[in-house]
Design a protein around this motif. Structure first.
Motif, PDB file in Angstrom:
ATOM      1  N   CYS A   8       0.850  -1.186   0.000  1.00 25.31           N
ATOM      2  CA  CYS A   8       0.000   0.000   0.000  1.00 25.31           C
ATOM      3  C   CYS A   8       0.889   1.240   0.000  1.00 25.31           C
ATOM      4  O   CYS A   8       1.992   1.222   0.547  1.00 25.31           O
ATOM      5  CB  CYS A   8      -0.895   0.035   1.241  1.00 25.31           C
ATOM      6  N   THR A   9       0.384   2.300  -0.601  1.00 28.93           N
ATOM      7  CA  THR A   9       1.066   3.582  -0.596  1.00 28.93           C
ATOM      8  C   THR A   9       0.094   4.625  -0.053  1.00 28.93           C
ATOM      9  O   THR A   9      -1.130   4.375   0.001  1.00 28.93           O
ATOM     10  CB  THR A   9       1.513   3.987  -2.011  1.00 28.93           C
ATOM     11  N   PRO A  10       0.589   5.795   0.317  1.00 31.58           N
ATOM     12  CA  PRO A  10      -0.339   6.843   0.778  1.00 31.58           C
ATOM     13  C   PRO A  10      -1.440   7.156  -0.226  1.00 31.58           C
ATOM     14  O   PRO A  10      -2.553   7.490   0.164  1.00 31.58           O
ATOM     15  CB  PRO A  10       0.591   8.048   0.995  1.00 31.58           C
ATOM     16  N   SER A  11      -1.170   6.984  -1.515  1.00 36.15           N
ATOM     17  CA  SER A  11      -2.193   7.290  -2.518  1.00 36.15           C
ATOM     18  C   SER A  11      -3.380   6.326  -2.483  1.00 36.15           C
ATOM     19  O   SER A  11      -4.425   6.611  -3.061  1.00 36.15           O
ATOM     20  CB  SER A  11      -1.579   7.310  -3.927  1.00 36.15           C
ATOM     21  N   ASP A  12      -3.233   5.207  -1.784  1.00 39.00           N
ATOM     22  CA  ASP A  12      -4.387   4.321  -1.592  1.00 39.00           C
ATOM     23  C   ASP A  12      -5.399   4.944  -0.632  1.00 39.00           C
ATOM     24  O   ASP A  12      -6.580   4.591  -0.661  1.00 39.00           O
ATOM     25  CB  ASP A  12      -3.948   2.963  -1.026  1.00 39.00           C
ATOM     26  N   PHE A  13      -4.926   5.872   0.207  1.00 36.89           N
ATOM     27  CA  PHE A  13      -5.759   6.410   1.282  1.00 36.89           C
ATOM     28  C   PHE A  13      -5.933   7.932   1.244  1.00 36.89           C
ATOM     29  O   PHE A  13      -6.815   8.466   1.898  1.00 36.89           O
ATOM     30  CB  PHE A  13      -5.168   5.999   2.629  1.00 36.89           C
ATOM     31  N   PHE A  14      -5.067   8.623   0.483  1.00 38.71           N
ATOM     32  CA  PHE A  14      -5.119  10.085   0.414  1.00 38.71           C
ATOM     33  C   PHE A  14      -4.819  10.534  -1.017  1.00 38.71           C
ATOM     34  O   PHE A  14      -4.035   9.905  -1.718  1.00 38.71           O
ATOM     35  CB  PHE A  14      -4.062  10.722   1.334  1.00 38.71           C
ATOM     36  N   PHE A  15      -5.417  11.643  -1.408  1.00 37.62           N
ATOM     37  CA  PHE A  15      -5.035  12.287  -2.656  1.00 37.62           C
ATOM     38  C   PHE A  15      -3.758  13.090  -2.415  1.00 37.62           C
ATOM     39  O   PHE A  15      -3.423  13.413  -1.267  1.00 37.62           O
ATOM     40  CB  PHE A  15      -6.164  13.197  -3.166  1.00 37.62           C
ATOM     41  N   PRO A  68      -9.315  -0.322   6.789  1.00 39.37           N
ATOM     42  CA  PRO A  68      -8.559   0.769   7.418  1.00 39.37           C
ATOM     43  C   PRO A  68      -9.239   2.124   7.205  1.00 39.37           C
ATOM     44  O   PRO A  68      -9.788   2.393   6.140  1.00 39.37           O
ATOM     45  CB  PRO A  68      -7.202   0.706   6.705  1.00 39.37           C
ATOM     46  N   TYR A  69      -9.177   2.956   8.232  1.00 38.42           N
ATOM     47  CA  TYR A  69      -9.797   4.277   8.214  1.00 38.42           C
ATOM     48  C   TYR A  69      -8.720   5.355   8.133  1.00 38.42           C
ATOM     49  O   TYR A  69      -8.174   5.751   9.159  1.00 38.42           O
ATOM     50  CB  TYR A  69     -10.636   4.502   9.476  1.00 38.42           C
ATOM     51  N   PRO A  70      -8.402   5.842   6.931  1.00 35.88           N
ATOM     52  CA  PRO A  70      -7.433   6.927   6.854  1.00 35.88           C
ATOM     53  C   PRO A  70      -7.977   8.153   7.584  1.00 35.88           C
ATOM     54  O   PRO A  70      -9.179   8.434   7.523  1.00 35.88           O
ATOM     55  CB  PRO A  70      -7.287   7.178   5.356  1.00 35.88           C
ATOM     56  N   SER A  71      -7.107   8.848   8.268  1.00 31.40           N
ATOM     57  CA  SER A  71      -7.535   9.971   9.094  1.00 31.40           C
ATOM     58  C   SER A  71      -6.525  11.106   9.015  1.00 31.40           C
ATOM     59  O   SER A  71      -5.355  10.877   8.742  1.00 31.40           O
ATOM     60  CB  SER A  71      -7.643   9.536  10.565  1.00 31.40           C
ATOM     61  N   LYS A  72      -7.031  12.297   9.289  1.00 30.71           N
ATOM     62  CA  LYS A  72      -6.155  13.461   9.412  1.00 30.71           C
ATOM     63  C   LYS A  72      -6.331  14.018  10.814  1.00 30.71           C
ATOM     64  O   LYS A  72      -7.454  14.323  11.233  1.00 30.71           O
ATOM     65  CB  LYS A  72      -6.503  14.523   8.376  1.00 30.71           C
TER      66      LYS A  72
END
Length: 186
Positions: A8-15, A68-72
């Protein structure tokens, strides 16, 4: 119960601009259908919808996939400050209760969407419910295809008389799928 099962990379979870991707299920929650006798997670969604509607005039009602729940942090801190009284009530509860909010699994996405900070997306994911009679076939399919970036193995509602056999199946699957220890394991 969530696992990353592929690279997985950050682009799987965030633009690239930091906007969160979230992963709605086909299930919706309707505020007017939830009375105080319902499960706590539904009460928490009702609470969140009410707060978002009060603040912004409207809210989404998608339940999220069990993945998984990407979060900021910035969005979560904002929500905690914006709804300080409600977060405080939730925090004081020792167990799930009618005061819950589910800020990570529900609230941040619906508030974030209204503010342009979160967008629905997709993720190759598989939910595996251990109570299913075909769980052995499902494990086998996941193992053979290896087409999912994430899986969830959920142990809800496993009949007591099936617990030992389901535990053995689960251990066999996990040891086969992940034969090597990660760098985080001793």
């Amino acid at each position: 119960d969530f696992m990353l099962t592929d690279f997985c990379t950050p682009s799987d979870f965030f633009f690239a601009n930091g906007i969160i991707k979230y992963f709605p299920a086909e299930t919706r929650v309707y505020e007017e259908d939830i009375d105080d006798s319902r499960e706590e997670y539904l009460l928490s969604d009702r609470n969140a919808i009410g707060l978002i509607k009060k603040d912004l005039g409207k809210s989404g009602n998608d339940i999220m996939l069990h993945c998984p729940y990407p979060s900021k942090r910035s969005l979560l801190y904002f929500l905690e400050n914006k709804f300080e009284e409600e977060f405080s009530k939730c925090e004081k509860e020792r167990f799930r209760s009618k005061n819950d909010l589910r800020p990570i699994a529900f609230m941040q996405y619906h508030y974030g969407f209204q503010k342009g900070l979160a967008v629905p997306s997709t993720l190759p994911h598989r939910y595996l419910a251990l109570y299913k009679k075909t769980i052995d076939k499902q494990f086998n399919g996941v193992f053979k295809t290896r087409k999912y970036k994430t899986i969830c193995i959920n142990d809800v509602a496993v009949p007591e008389d099936k617990l030992l056999s389901v535990n053995d199946l689960t251990i066999d699957f996990l040891e086969s799928y992940f034969p090597l220890k990660s760098s985080f394991e001793k």
